[in-house]
Design a protein around this motif. Structure first.
Motif, PDB file in Angstrom:
ATOM      1  N   LEU A  92     -39.268 -38.448   0.297  1.00  0.00           N
ATOM      2  CA  LEU A  92     -37.833 -38.557   1.204  1.00  0.00           C
ATOM      3  C   LEU A  92     -38.153 -37.540   2.860  1.00  0.00           C
ATOM      4  CD1 LEU A  92     -35.278 -38.859  -1.978  1.00  0.00           C
ATOM      5  CD2 LEU A  92     -36.213 -40.905  -0.845  1.00  0.00           C
ATOM      6  N   MET A  93     -38.223 -38.163   3.110  1.00  0.00           N
ATOM      7  CA  MET A  93     -37.395 -37.058   4.060  1.00  0.00           C
ATOM      8  C   MET A  93     -36.287 -37.232   4.758  1.00  0.00           C
ATOM      9  SD  MET A  93     -41.776 -38.479   5.751  1.00  0.00           S
ATOM     10  CE  MET A  93     -41.767 -37.159   6.757  1.00  0.00           C
ATOM     11  N   MET A 123     -39.995 -34.333  -1.926  1.00  0.00           N
ATOM     12  CA  MET A 123     -38.903 -34.589   0.008  1.00  0.00           C
ATOM     13  C   MET A 123     -39.241 -33.693   0.740  1.00  0.00           C
ATOM     14  SD  MET A 123     -34.761 -34.422  -1.003  1.00  0.00           S
ATOM     15  CE  MET A 123     -34.112 -34.844   0.155  1.00  0.00           C
ATOM     16  N   VAL A 124     -39.627 -34.436   2.170  1.00  0.00           N
ATOM     17  CA  VAL A 124     -39.163 -32.861   3.127  1.00  0.00           C
ATOM     18  C   VAL A 124     -38.364 -32.931   3.371  1.00  0.00           C
ATOM     19  CG1 VAL A 124     -40.792 -33.381   4.838  1.00  0.00           C
ATOM     20  CG2 VAL A 124     -41.558 -34.245   3.524  1.00  0.00           C
ATOM     21  N   ILE A 157     -41.162 -44.889   2.145  1.00  0.00           N
ATOM     22  CA  ILE A 157     -40.595 -43.719   3.409  1.00  0.00           C
ATOM     23  C   ILE A 157     -39.695 -43.949   3.090  1.00  0.00           C
ATOM     24  CG2 ILE A 157     -41.160 -42.029   4.687  1.00  0.00           C
ATOM     25  CD1 ILE A 157     -44.034 -42.958   4.733  1.00  0.00           C
ATOM     26  N   ILE A 158     -38.725 -42.989   2.979  1.00  0.00           N
ATOM     27  CA  ILE A 158     -37.130 -42.975   3.229  1.00  0.00           C
ATOM     28  C   ILE A 158     -37.202 -42.287   4.136  1.00  0.00           C
ATOM     29  CG2 ILE A 158     -34.786 -43.154   2.664  1.00  0.00           C
ATOM     30  CD1 ILE A 158     -35.801 -44.222  -0.197  1.00  0.00           C
ATOM     31  N   PHE A 159     -36.748 -42.263   5.297  1.00  0.00           N
ATOM     32  CA  PHE A 159     -36.464 -41.102   6.657  1.00  0.00           C
ATOM     33  C   PHE A 159     -35.376 -41.496   7.177  1.00  0.00           C
ATOM     34  CE2 PHE A 159     -37.404 -39.429  10.561  1.00  0.00           C
ATOM     35  CZ  PHE A 159     -38.956 -38.346  10.292  1.00  0.00           C
ATOM     36  N   ASN A 207     -43.412 -50.010   0.199  1.00  0.00           N
ATOM     37  CA  ASN A 207     -44.517 -49.985   1.315  1.00  0.00           C
ATOM     38  C   ASN A 207     -43.925 -50.449   2.695  1.00  0.00           C
ATOM     39  OD1 ASN A 207     -46.131 -49.992  -0.886  1.00  0.00           O
ATOM     40  ND2 ASN A 207     -46.558 -51.962  -0.371  1.00  0.00           N
ATOM     41  N   GLU A 208     -42.716 -49.599   3.431  1.00  0.00           N
ATOM     42  CA  GLU A 208     -42.025 -49.879   4.616  1.00  0.00           C
ATOM     43  C   GLU A 208     -41.065 -48.200   4.260  1.00  0.00           C
ATOM     44  OE1 GLU A 208     -38.180 -52.278   5.055  1.00  0.00           O
ATOM     45  OE2 GLU A 208     -37.273 -51.161   3.762  1.00  0.00           O
ATOM     46  N   ILE A 209     -41.430 -48.488   6.202  1.00  0.00           N
ATOM     47  CA  ILE A 209     -40.089 -46.417   5.933  1.00  0.00           C
ATOM     48  C   ILE A 209     -39.675 -47.361   6.386  1.00  0.00           C
ATOM     49  CG2 ILE A 209     -40.350 -45.277   8.312  1.00  0.00           C
ATOM     50  CD1 ILE A 209     -43.428 -45.472   8.565  1.00  0.00           C
ATOM     51  N   PHE A 210     -38.261 -46.812   5.997  1.00  0.00           N
ATOM     52  CA  PHE A 210     -36.910 -47.089   5.856  1.00  0.00           C
ATOM     53  C   PHE A 210     -36.467 -46.133   6.764  1.00  0.00           C
ATOM     54  CE2 PHE A 210     -32.511 -47.990   4.871  1.00  0.00           C
ATOM     55  CZ  PHE A 210     -32.519 -49.725   4.699  1.00  0.00           C
ATOM     56  N   VAL A 211     -35.809 -45.824   7.505  1.00  0.00           N
ATOM     57  CA  VAL A 211     -34.565 -45.465   8.334  1.00  0.00           C
ATOM     58  C   VAL A 211     -33.217 -45.516   8.090  1.00  0.00           C
ATOM     59  CG1 VAL A 211     -34.647 -43.728  10.786  1.00  0.00           C
ATOM     60  CG2 VAL A 211     -36.961 -44.896  10.147  1.00  0.00           C
ATOM     61  N   ILE A 212     -32.563 -44.014   7.316  1.00  0.00           N
ATOM     62  CA  ILE A 212     -31.783 -43.378   7.514  1.00  0.00           C
ATOM     63  C   ILE A 212     -30.869 -43.196   8.622  1.00  0.00           C
ATOM     64  CG2 ILE A 212     -29.649 -43.511   6.406  1.00  0.00           C
ATOM     65  CD1 ILE A 212     -31.115 -43.983   3.689  1.00  0.00           C
TER      66      ILE A 212
END
Length: 298
Positions: free
Chosen positions: A192-193, A115-116, A223-225, A59-64
């Motif tokens: 996946l974004m 995936m986006v 969300i993996i952004f 449930n987190e937005i994890f930004v790479i």
């Protein structure tokens, strides 16, 4: 942004990716600490990712994030095994995805992750509603059900009335909304974004960020952004991982990255950030050790 449940949904352990004709043959040198440049010069192999260890909470937005060539797009393609690692473990819900047979892997990609893409990835010969319903078609969902779901998701991203248009009739921002609706329509747990908003004009990009935050408050997805833009990372991320030359150099919450950069590379990233936008009242009310003060403002 959502409050994460502290139980990792995704675990990446000791992941390496070497590109070249015989990657296994050079792993001893990689593990021995050879530099990326020396590896390429001596063996013709490229070190894409080096000893990646990450835990991503449900449930987190994890930004790479990182600069071009840092390995961030290579990394995101490991999550759904569009790229396989040279060595390492990828676990989703404690399931080792490296052990999935082809049929299981297809089911995993159809139901677990969506995936986006940066360049929208829409099918030009299909209408907007058929593009959104495409994942459900792959899942063999009955037509009336998939069209009803697609229509609902189009409404949620603000595109009611556009069902029968074609992608070429839409603006870039509208096309990316279709891409987002398509990814959400499958009810996949993980989104996946990959640089999803970077092809958009700044104003449209900001609107899409707002839309994603608003949707996440309702949906509570994982969300993996991926982004190269630190302002975007700070705005969207519950946590951020920064990559440099295929290695993770820092993982933390936005205020950790801003106030306690791990090295000169991260410090160079954050020096021009608008701190007033990135830091909350809660952050600056913390003890001086953890917040901006007269001594740390520089």
């Amino acid at each position: 942004m959502t409050e994460s449940v502290k139980a990792p949904l995704v675990k990446i352990e000791n992941l390496y990716k070497v590109f070249g004709p015989k990657p296994d043959s050079v792993m001893d040198q990689v593990l021995g600490g050879i530099s990326k440049d020396d590896l390429l010069a001596k063996t013709g192999h490229t070190l894409g990712l080096k000893n990646i260890n990450l835990e991503i909470n449900r449930n987190e937005i994890f930004v790479i994030m990182g600069l071009s060539g840092s390995g961030k797009s290579t990394l995101i393609r490991h999550f759904n095994r569009l790229i396989d690692p040279t060595t390492g473990v990828i676990k989703i819900n404690d399931e080792d995805v490296m052990k999935l047979a082809p049929k299981e892997l297809n089911a995993f990609r159809s139901h677990k992750m969506s995936m986006v893409f940066q360049r929208f990835g829409l099918l030009p010969h299909k209408t907007v509603i058929d593009n959104v319903a495409f994942g459900l078609t792959i899942q063999k969902i009955e037509k009336s059900e998939r069209l009803a779901k697609a229509k609902k998701w189009l409404a949620d991203v603000g595109l009611s009335g556009y069902e029968d248009q074609y992608p070429s009739q839409l603006s870039g921002g509208q096309q990316q909304r279709v891409g987002l609706a398509r990814a959400l329509c499958t009810d996949a747990e993980i989104l996946l974004m990959d640089e999803a908003f970077s092809a958009l004009d700044p104003l449209i990009r900001s609107e899409m960020q707002d839309q994603l935050i608003e949707l996440q408050q309702k949906l509570h997805k994982t969300i993996i952004f991926i982004t190269h833009d630190l302002d975007e990372a700070l705005r969207l991320g519950d946590r951020i991982a920064i990559l440099k030359d295929g290695e993770v150099v820092q993982v933390g919450e936005p205020e950790d990255i801003l106030l306690n950069p791990a090295d000169d590379y991260v410090e160079a990233f954050v020096k021009d950030v608008n701190r007033a936008r990135a830091l909350t009242v809660e952050t600056v009310m913390k003890a001086p050790k953890y917040r901006i003060t007269a001594d740390t403002i520089g």
